[in-house]
Motif scaffolding. Structure first.
Motif, mmCIF file in Angstrom:
data_model
loop_
_atom_site.group_PDB
_atom_site.id
_atom_site.type_symbol
_atom_site.label_atom_id
_atom_site.label_comp_id
_atom_site.label_asym_id
_atom_site.label_seq_id
_atom_site.Cartn_x
_atom_site.Cartn_y
_atom_site.Cartn_z
ATOM 1 N N ALA A 84 -16.827 -2.674 -24.340
ATOM 2 C CA ALA A 84 -16.362 -1.929 -23.167
ATOM 3 C C ALA A 84 -17.538 -1.294 -22.420
ATOM 4 O O ALA A 84 -17.489 -1.122 -21.205
ATOM 5 N N LEU A 85 -18.602 -0.962 -23.160
ATOM 6 C CA LEU A 85 -19.796 -0.369 -22.558
ATOM 7 C C LEU A 85 -21.010 -1.221 -22.907
ATOM 8 O O LEU A 85 -21.012 -1.947 -23.903
ATOM 9 N N GLU A 86 -22.056 -1.115 -22.118
ATOM 10 C CA GLU A 86 -23.299 -1.839 -22.405
ATOM 11 C C GLU A 86 -23.741 -1.516 -23.835
ATOM 12 O O GLU A 86 -23.745 -0.358 -24.246
ATOM 13 N N THR A 87 -24.101 -2.556 -24.587
ATOM 14 C CA THR A 87 -24.375 -2.392 -26.012
ATOM 15 C C THR A 87 -25.669 -3.090 -26.399
ATOM 16 O O THR A 87 -25.902 -4.236 -26.009
ATOM 17 N N LYS A 88 -26.498 -2.376 -27.183
ATOM 18 C CA LYS A 88 -27.730 -2.959 -27.709
ATOM 19 C C LYS A 88 -27.493 -3.337 -29.172
ATOM 20 O O LYS A 88 -27.013 -2.524 -29.966
ATOM 21 N N TYR A 89 -27.843 -4.590 -29.514
ATOM 22 C CA TYR A 89 -27.702 -5.090 -30.879
ATOM 23 C C TYR A 89 -29.077 -5.180 -31.530
ATOM 24 O O TYR A 89 -29.996 -5.771 -30.961
ATOM 25 N N THR A 90 -29.219 -4.571 -32.712
ATOM 26 C CA THR A 90 -30.453 -4.656 -33.493
ATOM 27 C C THR A 90 -30.073 -4.878 -34.956
ATOM 28 O O THR A 90 -28.914 -4.729 -35.328
ATOM 29 N N GLY A 91 -31.051 -5.196 -35.769
ATOM 30 C CA GLY A 91 -30.782 -5.362 -37.199
ATOM 31 C C GLY A 91 -31.314 -6.674 -37.713
ATOM 32 O O GLY A 91 -32.384 -7.134 -37.293
ATOM 33 N N SER A 92 -30.534 -7.305 -38.618
ATOM 34 C CA SER A 92 -31.000 -8.560 -39.206
ATOM 35 C C SER A 92 -29.832 -9.467 -39.568
ATOM 36 O O SER A 92 -28.728 -9.006 -39.828
ATOM 37 N N VAL A 93 -30.136 -10.754 -39.578
ATOM 38 C CA VAL A 93 -29.225 -11.769 -40.093
ATOM 39 C C VAL A 93 -30.063 -12.609 -41.050
ATOM 40 O O VAL A 93 -31.050 -13.228 -40.643
ATOM 41 N N ARG A 94 -29.703 -12.577 -42.326
ATOM 42 C CA ARG A 94 -30.436 -13.343 -43.346
ATOM 43 C C ARG A 94 -29.647 -14.595 -43.684
ATOM 44 O O ARG A 94 -28.469 -14.522 -44.044
ATOM 45 N N ILE A 95 -30.324 -15.738 -43.587
ATOM 46 C CA ILE A 95 -29.683 -17.020 -43.827
ATOM 47 C C ILE A 95 -30.192 -17.551 -45.160
ATOM 48 O O ILE A 95 -31.335 -17.996 -45.265
ATOM 49 N N GLY A 96 -29.352 -17.484 -46.180
ATOM 50 C CA GLY A 96 -29.762 -17.826 -47.532
ATOM 51 C C GLY A 96 -29.615 -19.285 -47.906
ATOM 52 O O GLY A 96 -30.118 -19.697 -48.935
#
Length: 160
Positions: A84-96
């Motif tokens: 609904a509001l502008e959103t910043k995505y951060t973090g990690s995605v680990r592909i095992g």
């Protein structure tokens, strides 16, 4: 006239088959930050040849094992959906389930009403059959307010 109708039907079928597979938001998620994903597999010529699974509708993830005589390349597509509001995505995605550990670190902002932000990565699949995991550990931060929402998901992937 029959030729025109047949041609139009064939074009519709071809176009529908070529459409992207961006996972649709599941019930109640339309205005909430969330991460969708699609896993594909194939070979070095086309890592998107075969559909494996996706986040919505959810399906079992089974990828062929990578072998010296039949190399298997997988392509993971990640979609950071608008809220609904502008959103910043951060973090990690680990592909095992790749042949070696792999991590994607999103750092992108998606405005309300925009198309999902996306990232993707291809790599060869593990050469040992077994159970693996794709781990999503993302923080969605509302740009106007600074409020955060953690997005956590463990996606089981079988390599056989």
């Amino acid at each position: 006239m029959r030729t025109v109708i047949v041609t139009i039907c064939v074009l519709i079928v071809i176009t529908a088959g070529c459409a992207g597979r961006i996972p649709k938001p599941a019930g109640g998620l339309k205005d909430s930050p969330h991460v969708g994903w699609v896993i594909m597999s194939g070979d070095a010529d086309n890592s998107d040849r075969d559909f494996v699974c996706q986040s919505s509708p959810r399906s079992e993830c089974v990828v062929p094992v990578d072998r010296p005589d039949a190399r298997v390349l997988s392509h993971v597509h990640l979609y950071y959906h608008p809220a609904a509001l502008e959103t910043k995505y951060t973090g990690s995605v680990r592909i095992g389930f790749f042949g070696g550990p792999h991590e994607i670190n999103p750092n992108l902002t998606v405005k309300s009403g925009d198309s999902p932000g996306n990232q993707s990565v291809s790599n060869f699949v593990a050469n040992k059959p077994g159970s693996y995991t794709m781990t999503i550990a993302v923080v969605a931060t509302s740009v106007p307010s600074g409020a955060t929402q953690e997005i956590r998901e463990q996606v089981p992937v079988t390599v056989r």
